[in-house]
Write a protein that holds these residues in place. Sequence first.
Motif, PDB file in Angstrom:
ATOM      1  N   GLN A   1       0.839  -1.189   0.000  1.00 13.51           N
ATOM      2  CA  GLN A   1       0.000   0.000   0.000  1.00 13.51           C
ATOM      3  C   GLN A   1       0.884   1.252   0.000  1.00 13.51           C
ATOM      4  OE1 GLN A   1      -3.270  -0.135  -0.373  1.00 13.51           O
ATOM      5  NE2 GLN A   1      -3.176  -2.373  -0.386  1.00 13.51           N
ATOM      6  N   LEU A   2       0.659   2.116  -0.967  1.00 19.41           N
ATOM      7  CA  LEU A   2       1.471   3.321  -1.116  1.00 19.41           C
ATOM      8  C   LEU A   2       0.677   4.535  -0.678  1.00 19.41           C
ATOM      9  CD1 LEU A   2       4.050   4.726  -2.171  1.00 19.41           C
ATOM     10  CD2 LEU A   2       2.936   4.877  -4.396  1.00 19.41           C
ATOM     11  N   ASP A   3       1.226   5.268   0.260  1.00 18.95           N
ATOM     12  CA  ASP A   3       0.625   6.520   0.700  1.00 18.95           C
ATOM     13  C   ASP A   3       1.085   7.627  -0.250  1.00 18.95           C
ATOM     14  OD1 ASP A   3      -0.510   8.654   1.966  1.00 18.95           O
ATOM     15  OD2 ASP A   3       0.520   8.386   3.880  1.00 18.95           O
ATOM     16  N   GLN A   4       0.149   8.151  -1.027  1.00 16.02           N
ATOM     17  CA  GLN A   4       0.507   9.142  -2.032  1.00 16.02           C
ATOM     18  C   GLN A   4       1.051  10.434  -1.420  1.00 16.02           C
ATOM     19  OE1 GLN A   4       0.337   8.482  -5.236  1.00 16.02           O
ATOM     20  NE2 GLN A   4      -0.820   6.593  -5.244  1.00 16.02           N
ATOM     21  N   GLN A   5       0.704  10.712  -0.170  1.00 18.43           N
ATOM     22  CA  GLN A   5       1.115  11.956   0.467  1.00 18.43           C
ATOM     23  C   GLN A   5       2.353  11.781   1.352  1.00 18.43           C
ATOM     24  OE1 GLN A   5      -0.394  14.634  -0.417  1.00 18.43           O
ATOM     25  NE2 GLN A   5      -2.290  13.865  -1.321  1.00 18.43           N
ATOM     26  N   LEU A   6       2.887  10.549   1.441  1.00 22.16           N
ATOM     27  CA  LEU A   6       3.995  10.294   2.361  1.00 22.16           C
ATOM     28  C   LEU A   6       5.270  10.973   1.863  1.00 22.16           C
ATOM     29  CD1 LEU A   6       5.019   8.818   4.870  1.00 22.16           C
ATOM     30  CD2 LEU A   6       5.535   6.850   3.399  1.00 22.16           C
ATOM     31  N   VAL A   7       5.938  11.682   2.769  1.00 25.84           N
ATOM     32  CA  VAL A   7       7.184  12.373   2.467  1.00 25.84           C
ATOM     33  C   VAL A   7       8.207  11.982   3.524  1.00 25.84           C
ATOM     34  CG1 VAL A   7       8.335  14.604   2.281  1.00 25.84           C
ATOM     35  CG2 VAL A   7       6.053  14.300   1.310  1.00 25.84           C
ATOM     36  N   ASP A   8       9.407  11.568   3.101  1.00 21.51           N
ATOM     37  CA  ASP A   8      10.496  11.196   4.001  1.00 21.51           C
ATOM     38  C   ASP A   8      11.757  11.912   3.539  1.00 21.51           C
ATOM     39  OD1 ASP A   8      12.169  10.069   5.831  1.00 21.51           O
ATOM     40  OD2 ASP A   8      12.123   8.041   4.972  1.00 21.51           O
ATOM     41  N   LEU A   9      11.968  13.103   4.055  1.00 25.82           N
ATOM     42  CA  LEU A   9      13.096  13.910   3.607  1.00 25.82           C
ATOM     43  C   LEU A   9      14.437  13.312   3.995  1.00 25.82           C
ATOM     44  CD1 LEU A   9      11.723  17.502   4.361  1.00 25.82           C
ATOM     45  CD2 LEU A   9      11.728  16.257   2.195  1.00 25.82           C
ATOM     46  N   ARG A  10      14.470  12.423   4.988  1.00 25.08           N
ATOM     47  CA  ARG A  10      15.732  11.775   5.358  1.00 25.08           C
ATOM     48  C   ARG A  10      16.212  10.819   4.265  1.00 25.08           C
ATOM     49  NH1 ARG A  10      13.905   9.240  10.947  1.00 25.08           N
ATOM     50  NH2 ARG A  10      12.179   8.712   9.512  1.00 25.08           N
ATOM     51  N   SER A  11      15.284  10.347   3.415  1.00 22.69           N
ATOM     52  CA  SER A  11      15.647   9.431   2.326  1.00 22.69           C
ATOM     53  C   SER A  11      15.573  10.101   0.967  1.00 22.69           C
ATOM     54  CB  SER A  11      14.710   8.208   2.343  1.00 22.69           C
ATOM     55  OG  SER A  11      14.761   7.547   3.584  1.00 22.69           O
ATOM     56  N   ALA A  12      15.602  11.410   0.939  1.00 21.13           N
ATOM     57  CA  ALA A  12      15.433  12.131  -0.322  1.00 21.13           C
ATOM     58  C   ALA A  12      16.663  11.986  -1.200  1.00 21.13           C
ATOM     59  CB  ALA A  12      15.162  13.609  -0.047  1.00 21.13           C
ATOM     60  N   GLY A  13      16.437  11.712  -2.487  1.00 23.77           N
ATOM     61  CA  GLY A  13      17.514  11.681  -3.473  1.00 23.77           C
ATOM     62  C   GLY A  13      18.514  10.571  -3.302  1.00 23.77           C
ATOM     63  N   LEU A  14      18.117   9.432  -2.728  1.00 18.79           N
ATOM     64  CA  LEU A  14      19.051   8.325  -2.551  1.00 18.79           C
ATOM     65  C   LEU A  14      19.259   7.610  -3.881  1.00 18.79           C
ATOM     66  CD1 LEU A  14      17.864   6.761   0.833  1.00 18.79           C
ATOM     67  CD2 LEU A  14      19.784   8.313   0.413  1.00 18.79           C
ATOM     68  N   PRO A  15      20.490   7.226  -4.211  1.00 16.69           N
ATOM     69  CA  PRO A  15      20.739   6.486  -5.456  1.00 16.69           C
ATOM     70  C   PRO A  15      20.239   5.052  -5.323  1.00 16.69           C
ATOM     71  CG  PRO A  15      22.760   6.682  -4.190  1.00 16.69           C
ATOM     72  CD  PRO A  15      21.728   7.510  -3.468  1.00 16.69           C
ATOM     73  N   PRO A  16      20.197   4.301  -6.436  1.00 16.91           N
ATOM     74  CA  PRO A  16      19.762   2.901  -6.362  1.00 16.91           C
ATOM     75  C   PRO A  16      20.582   2.103  -5.358  1.00 16.91           C
ATOM     76  CG  PRO A  16      19.861   3.635  -8.636  1.00 16.91           C
ATOM     77  CD  PRO A  16      20.438   4.741  -7.818  1.00 16.91           C
ATOM     78  N   SER A  17      19.887   1.333  -4.545  1.00 13.92           N
ATOM     79  CA  SER A  17      20.513   0.533  -3.505  1.00 13.92           C
ATOM     80  C   SER A  17      19.672  -0.710  -3.281  1.00 13.92           C
ATOM     81  CB  SER A  17      20.648   1.349  -2.209  1.00 13.92           C
ATOM     82  OG  SER A  17      19.375   1.732  -1.723  1.00 13.92           O
ATOM     83  N   PHE A  18      20.095  -1.544  -2.305  1.00 21.04           N
ATOM     84  CA  PHE A  18      19.347  -2.761  -2.009  1.00 21.04           C
ATOM     85  C   PHE A  18      17.982  -2.427  -1.436  1.00 21.04           C
ATOM     86  CE2 PHE A  18      18.129  -6.201   0.887  1.00 21.04           C
ATOM     87  CZ  PHE A  18      18.145  -7.285   0.006  1.00 21.04           C
ATOM     88  N   GLU A  19      17.914  -1.417  -0.592  1.00 17.56           N
ATOM     89  CA  GLU A  19      16.632  -1.045   0.013  1.00 17.56           C
ATOM     90  C   GLU A  19      15.716  -0.370  -0.997  1.00 17.56           C
ATOM     91  OE1 GLU A  19      14.935   1.498   3.877  1.00 17.56           O
ATOM     92  OE2 GLU A  19      17.090   1.482   3.390  1.00 17.56           O
ATOM     93  N   HIS A  20      16.299   0.460  -1.855  1.00 21.66           N
ATOM     94  CA  HIS A  20      15.538   1.140  -2.918  1.00 21.66           C
ATOM     95  C   HIS A  20      16.205   0.806  -4.250  1.00 21.66           C
ATOM     96  CE1 HIS A  20      13.344   3.437   0.116  1.00 21.66           C
ATOM     97  NE2 HIS A  20      14.513   3.713   0.690  1.00 21.66           N
ATOM     98  N   PRO A  21      15.765  -0.252  -4.940  1.00 24.16           N
ATOM     99  CA  PRO A  21      16.482  -0.728  -6.146  1.00 24.16           C
ATOM    100  C   PRO A  21      16.648   0.334  -7.220  1.00 24.16           C
ATOM    101  CG  PRO A  21      14.854  -2.338  -5.422  1.00 24.16           C
ATOM    102  CD  PRO A  21      14.619  -1.104  -4.610  1.00 24.16           C
ATOM    103  N   LEU A  22      15.716   1.269  -7.332  1.00 27.95           N
ATOM    104  CA  LEU A  22      15.821   2.321  -8.348  1.00 27.95           C
ATOM    105  C   LEU A  22      15.880   3.704  -7.727  1.00 27.95           C
ATOM    106  CD1 LEU A  22      13.390   0.927 -11.083  1.00 27.95           C
ATOM    107  CD2 LEU A  22      15.870   0.754 -10.969  1.00 27.95           C
ATOM    108  N   GLY A  23      16.301   3.779  -6.471  1.00 25.84           N
ATOM    109  CA  GLY A  23      16.501   5.058  -5.817  1.00 25.84           C
ATOM    110  C   GLY A  23      15.212   5.679  -5.310  1.00 25.84           C
ATOM    111  N   THR A  24      15.352   6.900  -4.804  1.00 24.53           N
ATOM    112  CA  THR A  24      14.215   7.671  -4.304  1.00 24.53           C
ATOM    113  C   THR A  24      14.188   9.030  -4.987  1.00 24.53           C
ATOM    114  OG1 THR A  24      15.508   8.585  -2.461  1.00 24.53           O
ATOM    115  CG2 THR A  24      14.325   6.524  -2.063  1.00 24.53           C
ATOM    116  N   ASP A  25      13.025   9.691  -4.930  1.00 24.39           N
ATOM    117  CA  ASP A  25      12.902  11.009  -5.554  1.00 24.39           C
ATOM    118  C   ASP A  25      13.304  12.094  -4.571  1.00 24.39           C
ATOM    119  OD1 ASP A  25      10.825  11.044  -3.784  1.00 24.39           O
ATOM    120  OD2 ASP A  25       9.244  11.113  -5.284  1.00 24.39           O
ATOM    121  N   GLN A  26      13.010  13.340  -4.921  1.00 27.87           N
ATOM    122  CA  GLN A  26      13.493  14.461  -4.143  1.00 27.87           C
ATOM    123  C   GLN A  26      12.792  14.621  -2.802  1.00 27.87           C
ATOM    124  OE1 GLN A  26      11.969  14.664  -6.988  1.00 27.87           O
ATOM    125  NE2 GLN A  26      10.320  16.183  -6.964  1.00 27.87           N
ATOM    126  N   VAL A  27      11.726  13.887  -2.551  1.00 31.87           N
ATOM    127  CA  VAL A  27      11.050  13.938  -1.248  1.00 31.87           C
ATOM    128  C   VAL A  27      11.059  12.573  -0.567  1.00 31.87           C
ATOM    129  CG1 VAL A  27       9.578  15.900  -1.817  1.00 31.87           C
ATOM    130  CG2 VAL A  27       8.806  13.583  -2.362  1.00 31.87           C
TER     131      VAL A  27
END
Length: 297
Positions: free
Chosen positions: A52-78
């Motif tokens: 389930q994806l929360d469309q309004q969820l923002v996590d600035l601590r994970s903003a702009g992360l490159p591809p990794s094991f936790e986020h295979p294709l990275g994260t966006d600016q928020v």
Amino acid sequence: MTAPATAPAPVPEPGAAPSRRPRTGPRWPVRLAAAVLAALGLAVLLVPPLVQLDQQLVDLRSAGLPPSFEHPLGTDQVGRDVLLRSVYGLRVSFLVGLVAALVSMVIGGLVGLAAGSLGGVPDRLIMRVVDGFTSVPHLLFGIFIVAMFSPSPVAVVVSVGVTHWTTAARIVRSEVLSLRSRPFVEAAISGGAGRLRVVRRHLAPHLAPHLLLATVLMVPHAIWHETALSFLGLGLPAHLASLGNMINDGQRSLLAGDWWSSLVPGLFILVPTLAVAVLGQHWRDRLNPRLRSELSL
């Protein structure tokens, strides 16, 4: 020394099954396209109910992360996961594109059927209207229609349906004109069959495969149309995970080096489009082998 005489070609027995047509071209592009669409279809069907994806969820601590094991294709600016949002965006864009393609096929099918069945002056008048709609650029006309509504899926469906029905109208009209000269249609008319009965019993079954093929090929075009409108801020709401909104958001991160925010949703548009194009071409060749033989000369 005389050359040996060649044996005559065997004549098939009456009632024997016809031999298969020789294959033209490699089969692996069709199989690869089918596998890609199957994988994307499973992802679109299974991932949203499981995650389930929360469309309004923002996590600035994970903003702009490159591809990794936790986020295979990275994260966006928020801080939102790009892969998960791309799957959601493909689902939304596909549903909107499918409904818009069906609307355009229904409108175009009815118009083309009316033009081909009536013939004469009504046919010429209807086709002049079709030419008028065709002369207007689709995107500009779509922007004009969407601008009258607030950003929503309904506005995009109306925009695509109203601007893309002309292709279906021309396809259906040409097929109806071809079918009207067939012996079985002329026999039905000579036997006293009414116009509605001819359309229902003889024209509609022959038009259904062509309309279905046109609908399948229209879906990627509708997705591109929805993506363009969302990229311009006129399509789906900005908070909704759609491919156009993701590309629009990702362009702001390109200068910071976050290339994945725009590249990934772009690939989610490009890859299904190419796969549908390959399958649609294969389907069209099987539906109309005469056209395939003419194009291969």
